[in-house]
Design an enzyme around this catalytic site. Structure first.
Site, PDB file in Angstrom:
ATOM      1  N   LYS A   1     134.820  68.503   4.236  1.00  0.00           N
ATOM      2  CA  LYS A   1     134.727  67.938   2.875  1.00  0.00           C
ATOM      3  C   LYS A   1     134.593  69.066   1.849  1.00  0.00           C
ATOM      4  O   LYS A   1     134.173  70.187   2.191  1.00  0.00           O
ATOM      5  CB  LYS A   1     133.518  66.993   2.740  1.00  0.00           C
ATOM      6  CG  LYS A   1     132.130  67.642   2.973  1.00  0.00           C
ATOM      7  CD  LYS A   1     131.508  68.321   1.766  1.00  0.00           C
ATOM      8  CE  LYS A   1     130.217  69.047   2.112  1.00  0.00           C
ATOM      9  NZ  LYS A   1     129.783  70.090   1.234  1.00  0.00           N
TER      10      LYS A   1
ATOM     11  N   ASP B   1     124.421  65.248   5.285  1.00  0.00           N
ATOM     12  CA  ASP B   1     125.852  64.984   5.062  1.00  0.00           C
ATOM     13  C   ASP B   1     126.489  64.153   6.179  1.00  0.00           C
ATOM     14  O   ASP B   1     127.659  63.771   6.070  1.00  0.00           O
ATOM     15  CB  ASP B   1     126.623  66.317   4.970  1.00  0.00           C
ATOM     16  CG  ASP B   1     126.460  66.991   3.613  1.00  0.00           C
ATOM     17  OD1 ASP B   1     126.035  66.302   2.660  1.00  0.00           O
ATOM     18  OD2 ASP B   1     126.738  68.197   3.514  1.00  0.00           O
TER      19      ASP B   1
HETATM   20  P1  ATP Z   1     127.072  72.047   4.680  1.00  0.00           P
HETATM   21  O1  ATP Z   1     128.307  72.000   3.798  1.00  0.00           O
HETATM   22  O2  ATP Z   1     126.709  70.684   5.248  1.00  0.00           O
HETATM   23  O3  ATP Z   1     125.929  72.798   4.085  1.00  0.00           O
HETATM   24  P2  ATP Z   1     128.147  74.255   6.083  1.00  0.00           P
HETATM   25  O4  ATP Z   1     129.631  74.085   6.057  1.00  0.00           O
HETATM   26  O5  ATP Z   1     127.586  75.151   5.032  1.00  0.00           O
HETATM   27  O6  ATP Z   1     127.485  72.838   6.006  1.00  0.00           O
HETATM   28  P3  ATP Z   1     128.141  74.487   8.929  1.00  0.00           P
HETATM   29  O7  ATP Z   1     129.533  74.947   9.221  1.00  0.00           O
HETATM   30  O8  ATP Z   1     127.819  73.088   9.216  1.00  0.00           O
HETATM   31  O9  ATP Z   1     127.707  74.849   7.441  1.00  0.00           O
HETATM   32  O10 ATP Z   1     127.167  75.487   9.748  1.00  0.00           O
HETATM   33  C1  ATP Z   1     125.835  75.671   9.403  1.00  0.00           C
HETATM   34  C2  ATP Z   1     125.078  76.177  10.613  1.00  0.00           C
HETATM   35  O11 ATP Z   1     125.063  75.173  11.614  1.00  0.00           O
HETATM   36  C3  ATP Z   1     125.668  77.423  11.245  1.00  0.00           C
HETATM   37  O12 ATP Z   1     124.685  78.401  11.245  1.00  0.00           O
HETATM   38  C4  ATP Z   1     126.031  77.031  12.659  1.00  0.00           C
HETATM   39  O13 ATP Z   1     125.669  78.000  13.614  1.00  0.00           O
HETATM   40  C5  ATP Z   1     125.255  75.738  12.907  1.00  0.00           C
HETATM   41  N1  ATP Z   1     126.035  74.771  13.717  1.00  0.00           N
HETATM   42  C6  ATP Z   1     125.529  74.008  14.695  1.00  0.00           C
HETATM   43  N2  ATP Z   1     126.487  73.248  15.241  1.00  0.00           N
HETATM   44  C7  ATP Z   1     127.629  73.521  14.608  1.00  0.00           C
HETATM   45  C8  ATP Z   1     128.964  73.038  14.739  1.00  0.00           C
HETATM   46  N3  ATP Z   1     129.298  72.134  15.654  1.00  0.00           N
HETATM   47  N4  ATP Z   1     129.872  73.519  13.887  1.00  0.00           N
HETATM   48  C9  ATP Z   1     129.525  74.432  12.933  1.00  0.00           C
HETATM   49  N5  ATP Z   1     128.295  74.928  12.795  1.00  0.00           N
HETATM   50  C10 ATP Z   1     127.341  74.474  13.607  1.00  0.00           C
END
Ligand code: ATP
Length: 286
Positions: free
Chosen positions: A11, A137
């Site tokens: 998203k 989220d």
């Molecule tokens: P948001 O937009 O909800 O803040 P994000 O895109 O910033 O999320 P993610 O890619 O969800 O961040 O990753 C955040 C943390 O979650 C990372 O440090 C990662 O190691 C951990 N994590 C745990 N499981 C997963 C997964 N399946 N995919 C991605 N990251 C994951």
């Protein structure tokens, strides 16, 4: 059914406003969410063992209980005992820790996948209630599309779909902690809040230009101060023809909105060969 493959979509936040910090430490938000056509793929296979094993194509992604897919399995199991093992393969295409909700999307897709694989017949609403326990989220990632997200992310309302356009994602090679960004947000300052109701009107009118003009993310006030590269990418993206460019979530990914595919492709080629970051993806609303 012995195995299932599900897609987990990323998203962007077309608008992100923070209303207040709550006494429990969470923040009340008002966000316009948009699913984009970029997804991870998760394959869940039943095995005759008892354990849950996770593999992924990214060496740096944890595959133990720190992975949100693992946590989704554990949560589902609390309510619906599973009498077999699971072998799960995650093919990650959504940049990690990028503000694109990759982890939440994987958790949501896993809940959906388990519900189908074990034919538990949970409704979307029931899955969303489970999902909120994994992250703010996750309910939205189950719902997808264009939506207004309020509360801490659990109050959701579908909105008119985003007009067709091209969306260019550029993730600079920096890590931004979501907690740090929220902790350093100063709402009492002379801070500019995006006009979320006006954005909803623009969506209703299917007016991409007006919508783009109104887009805003209050968290940029923290990240751009610390990471000026985000502002550089934004201005470059606009110079290359984007109607607007904005940081998604708590960053650091910047996305640009283009009314013409040709312009977007030109900007894509520019960023691909620039020093701004290795992860450059051209996509669309989904
Ligand atoms: P948001 O937009 O909800 O803040 P994000 O895109 O910033 O999320 P993610 O890619 O969800 O961040 O990753 C955040 C943390 O979650 C990372 O440090 C990662 O190691 C951990 N994590 C745990 N499981 C997963 C997964 N399946 N995919 C991605 N990251 C994951």
């Amino acid at each position: 059914m012995n195995s299932i493959t599900v897609k987990a979509y990323a998203k962007v936040n077309l608008g992100l406003d923070v209303i207040r910090k709550r006494p429990d430490g969470y923040h009340d938000v008002s966000m316009i969410m948009q699913t984009v056509n970029l997804h991870d793929t998760i394959n869940i296979k039943k095995t005759k063992f008892e354990s849950v094993t996770i593999r992924s194509n990214l060496y740096y992604l944890p595959t133990d209980q720190r992975n949100l897919v693992y946590q989704a399995v554990e949560l589902y199991r609390e309510f619906h005992p599973i009498r077999c093992g699971l072998s799960i393969t995650i093919n990650k295409r959504i940049p990690v820790a990028a503000g694109l909700a990759g982890g939440s999307a994987d958790a949501a897709a896993t809940l959906k996948g388990l519900n189908q694989l074990f034919q538990t017949g949970l409704s979307q609403e029931e899955l969303m209630k489970l999902g909120i326990r994994l992250g703010a989220d996750v309910p939205y990632c189950l719902m997808m599309g264009t939506a207004l997200s309020e509360g801490i992310g659990e109050i959701l309302r579908p909105l008119d779909p985003m007009p067709n356009c091209s969306i260019l994602l550029v993730k600079p090679d920096i890590s931004v902690s979501t907690k740090y960004v929220y902790d350093n947000l100063r709402l009492n300052e002379d801070i500019k809040h995006p006009d979320i109701p006006a954005m909803m009107e623009a969506l209703k009118e299917k007016n991409l230009h007006k919508l783009s003009f109104l887009m805003g993310n209050i968290l940029e006030s923290v990240t751009i101060r610390d990471y000026p590269i985000i502002e550089d990418i934004k201005s470059n993206m606009k110079e290359k023809g984007a109607l607007t460019a904005l940081m998604s979530g708590s960053g650091p990914t910047v996305f640009g909105i283009f009314d013409l595919q040709q312009k977007a492709e030109k900007a894509y080629r520019y960023f691909k060969t620039s020093d701004y970051g290795k992860q450059v993806i051209l996509t669309k609303p989904y």
